[in-house]
Enzyme design. Sequence first.
Site, short mmCIF file in Angstrom:
data_model
loop_
_atom_site.label_atom_id
_atom_site.label_comp_id
_atom_site.label_asym_id
_atom_site.label_seq_id
_atom_site.Cartn_x
_atom_site.Cartn_y
_atom_site.Cartn_z
N THR A 21 0.83 -1.21 0.00
CA THR A 21 0.00 0.00 0.00
C THR A 21 0.86 1.26 0.00
OG1 THR A 21 -0.09 -0.29 2.38
CG2 THR A 21 -2.05 -0.97 1.14
N ASP A 22 2.12 1.14 0.40
CA ASP A 22 2.92 2.38 0.55
C ASP A 22 3.14 3.07 -0.78
OD1 ASP A 22 4.80 0.44 -0.25
OD2 ASP A 22 6.37 1.11 1.13
N SER A 55 31.14 -6.29 5.10
CA SER A 55 29.93 -6.88 5.67
C SER A 55 30.30 -8.14 6.43
CB SER A 55 28.92 -7.22 4.57
OG SER A 55 27.92 -8.07 5.11
N GLY A 127 17.15 -10.28 3.37
CA GLY A 127 16.21 -10.74 2.35
C GLY A 127 15.01 -11.47 2.91
N GLU A 165 18.05 3.41 -2.72
CA GLU A 165 17.57 2.05 -3.07
C GLU A 165 17.01 2.05 -4.50
OE1 GLU A 165 15.96 -0.13 0.14
OE2 GLU A 165 15.14 -1.71 -1.14
N ASP A 177 9.69 1.30 4.79
CA ASP A 177 10.79 0.66 5.50
C ASP A 177 11.73 1.69 6.11
OD1 ASP A 177 9.56 -1.46 4.36
OD2 ASP A 177 11.23 -2.08 3.09
N TYR A 226 7.36 -7.67 -8.17
CA TYR A 226 7.13 -6.41 -7.45
C TYR A 226 6.89 -5.28 -8.47
CZ TYR A 226 7.92 -2.72 -3.95
OH TYR A 226 7.78 -1.63 -3.12
#
Length: 391
Positions: A21-22, A55, A127, A165, A177, A226
């Site tokens: 919904t965002d 990382s 993920g 992103e 997010d 997506y």
Amino acid sequence: MINKVVVARAPGRVNLIGEHTDYNEGFTLPLAIERYTTVQLQRLPLDSNASRFHSVALGQSAWWTPDGKSFLSAATTLSSEPSAPATANDSAPPWSKYVAGVIHQFAKLGLSIPPFELSIETDVPLGGGVSSSAALEVAVAMAMQQLLVTHLDGLAIAQLCQRAEHEYAGVPCGLMDQLSSVFGRTNELMLMDCRTNQLEFIPASSELAFIVINSRVKHNLADGEYRQRRQQCEAACRLLNVASLRDIDVSRLEAAQSKLPEVVYRRARHVVSENARTVQAAECLKAGQWEQVGQLMNASHTSMREDYEITCPEIDTLVALAQEIRVDGGVYGARMTGGGFGGCIVILGKATHADAIAEQVVTAYRAATGIQADTFTTRPAAGAWELCSNV
Ligand code: ADP
Ligand code: MG
């Protein structure tokens, strides 16, 4: 020389309800979780020719130069030197683009970026649909502010991370997010209006537990699907002649059904009905009506499975196993959380039953699929923060 060391920490998030919904200017109801990405940043001598990212979760390092070249080495310590010549940014490891993307956004503000090394640790599953990507971006952005002695407000930080992103990781995500990771508050959920970016904080009773179970499955089609869902929502808006799906309700959508291809209609029905469920869930949460919140979560999952078609068999199994426990066993409701095609489910449960619920679902899931799921229980957590010291 005085060297600046910055530590910044940003949480992942779990979305209780309000999925996909965002980016439709709708409503979501997430909470920041007690799982964090922590970055430690230290300046390198000014004549260093590259910044280094490491990382710990992936055991990988990447070297980055402001001209956009970066390359990967399998080195596992920060002090190791690059073992291969620089290659074009296209061949940079995917994860390093989340970091480089944030740094580029600061460079675009006209700030000059000195060389530094950055070490990333996390206990947010990568993920898994609980937003390790935003946790990483926001932690890096908070650290960069300290390094560059600049200050952006929380909304600007979230939007900067979203642009990173979009432009560097190539993921056309909404803002939920990043907003969650920046603005999270202890013991409170956030009802987000993704049209105005306004947040309403809603206390979560201490009787509630938010149980997250990671299916340990991630289907590769997630990215393409997506994008396709976004395009289908845009198509629905064009055919309905509205600016966004936020602008209609279920009865108006039903009346216009003949204008839409069948699949586009179902996609729109998910978004429109999910907006209504999310607003209602927030009201029920405020009124202490946990069972109604749970029923709305269950309906949300059905809508994601039938209309938006973003679940998968493993996730549907996990959700069914959780829902079967019912209120008597401490479960108010359960649904997939995050973008879909795998990842995590969230269960709204009684705090007193949380451990037993998690154990029962994990055991039954293993028996049904052979997969050992990960699980953690969380309360709503505080958003990102940073610390700076001179050594
Ligand atoms: P989610 O945000 O739900 O965890 P995404 O696919 O959006 O899932 O983001 C996951 C990606 O973010 C990882 O594949 C990796 O590229 C990057 N990432 C997140 N956290 C880290 C980390 N600690 N170290 C390296 N890369 C990370
Ligand atoms: Mg993400």
